[in-house]
Design an enzyme around this catalytic site. Sequence first.
Site, PDB file in Angstrom:
ATOM      1  N   LYS A 112      95.911 122.223  11.273  1.00 11.21           N
ATOM      2  CA  LYS A 112      94.984 121.095  11.172  1.00 11.21           C
ATOM      3  C   LYS A 112      94.151 121.144   9.900  1.00 11.21           C
ATOM      4  O   LYS A 112      93.642 120.127   9.435  1.00 11.21           O
ATOM      5  CB  LYS A 112      94.115 121.027  12.417  1.00 11.21           C
TER       6      LYS A 112
HETATM    7  C1  LIG Z   1      97.132 120.460  17.191  1.00  7.95           C
HETATM    8  C2  LIG Z   1      98.177 121.529  17.269  1.00  7.95           C
HETATM    9  C3  LIG Z   1      99.515 121.232  17.631  1.00  7.95           C
HETATM   10  C4  LIG Z   1      99.966 119.845  18.036  1.00  7.95           C
HETATM   11  O1  LIG Z   1      99.972 118.928  16.971  1.00  7.95           O
HETATM   12  P1  LIG Z   1     100.011 117.359  17.241  1.00  7.95           P
HETATM   13  O2  LIG Z   1      99.824 116.738  15.903  1.00  7.95           O
HETATM   14  O3  LIG Z   1      98.880 117.062  18.187  1.00  7.95           O
HETATM   15  O4  LIG Z   1     101.325 117.022  17.841  1.00  7.95           O
HETATM   16  C5  LIG Z   1     100.437 122.267  17.617  1.00  7.95           C
HETATM   17  N1  LIG Z   1     100.072 123.525  17.294  1.00  7.95           N
HETATM   18  C6  LIG Z   1      98.813 123.847  16.945  1.00  7.95           C
HETATM   19  C7  LIG Z   1      98.481 125.257  16.609  1.00  7.95           C
HETATM   20  C8  LIG Z   1      97.812 122.863  16.907  1.00  7.95           C
HETATM   21  O5  LIG Z   1      96.559 123.186  16.572  1.00  7.95           O
END
Ligand SMILES: *Cc1c(COP(=O)(O)O)cnc(C)c1O
Length: 462
Positions: A112
């Site tokens: 993120k």
């Molecule tokens: C947010 C997250 C996901 C999922 O991603 P999306 O964009 O919501 O599909 C997968 N792995 C980790 C470590 C995350 O923080």
Amino acid sequence: MRYISTRGQAPALSFEEVVLTGMASDGGLYVPETIPQLSADDLTEMAGLSYAEIAFRVMRPFVNGEIDDDTFRRLVTEAYATFSHDAVVPLNQLDANHFLLELFHGPTLAFKDVALQLLGRLLDHFLKKRGERAVIMGATSGDTGSAAIEGCRHCDNLDIFILHPYQRVSEVQRRQMTSVLADNVFNVAIEGNFDDAQAMVKASFADQSFLNGTRLVAVNSINWARIMAQIVYYVASAVALGAPHRKVSFCVPSANFGNVFAGYMAYRMGLPVERFVIATNANDILHRTLAANDFSKQELKATLAPSMDIVVSSNFERLLFEAYDRDGAAVAALLERFQAEPTALADAPLAQLRERFASHSVDDATILEVIREAHHRTQEILDPHTATGYRAAERERGEASVPMVTLATAHPAKFAEAVVKAGFPGVPLPPHMDDLLEREERYTVLPAELAAVQQFVVENRR
Ligand SMILES: *Cc1c(COP(=O)(O)O)cnc(C)c1O
């Protein structure tokens, strides 16, 4: 370029407006009215460029001239200078044609950061230009709040308030948030659970009068700029593996569908992608929808991959909009039905999705097995989210000639509990974070009362 809503009723917005706005007023999500194209020549010219330069080139058409090139290039360069690896998102080759795309070298060790490091800077840029300030509010169960905090800590015109459930967050995850001692960062520990915290954030967005006109901004994954920033690493990794002359497939550990939707956008822009494999944990709405046309909510399950624990995949709406040939009324009707009862996609859009997407659901026992198996085969310790991707990629791998890129969405040290459960002694934090447990912390404990939280926000915002 303008941005339009997936439900067809809200007004079209500029890029600046779409960055500052979360959900569209008709309940839909914003998408670009036209999809910019990357030609084979554009891709060829990207070979060997820095990540920041590729990012600038991929995102420039979406920004639509609303930020001048020099400024936008500077924002992008600053955002990715916070990553601890020179390649920003390095590719790690596991075997002849399976690669891990390591998206976890940012400040909080999860993917993120790629989007939030840029989003904070974009918000601050537009707010300064308008002479405005804004407040960000969010709730976290621990794993994602830190990425928002790190993305905003240097933003003069933003104050960020992140609510987490008091004493219900792991120590590493709490400290990743509470050791950021910037003047505009406020960590609030709520005497309640995550749902209490989230309910207060939702109520604050629904009635913003307590802020007396100051803008309240959401930085969750429905913000278009987050999707935009994530398109870049699909392009950069495919180019590194031979695009436009060679196709690749991607496997994406998925929850709200923002990440894999960004990959789909890269494909629609002209990137040669064979398939997308969607990996889910036991919260498998995406897999049930694609495999069995069961588009329905099920109860939330707490899993070893907590950042993928969801009931509804909010960004799936953006893909539905494409599958339904951009018919906003059809999307609105489908999602209204979905809110009320189990439903199904129409045949034609489902068939269209199945041409490009495969899916696989991975339960907790399998996550542990995969962490052990992947270590045995490759020496890598995978985090539990990436483990779902690894299994799905191995199962759904198509033609051997097409490289499979599995997105490694978090560093294993961030989710050490699962790694220890899998039988490993633990995972050290990377060097730039190894003093995390000694850093000074700052947070405020508040009762789970909306009035107390809102009063805290009003008194502390600058
Ligand atoms: C947010 C997250 C996901 C999922 O991603 P999306 O964009 O919501 O599909 C997968 N792995 C980790 C470590 C995350 O923080």
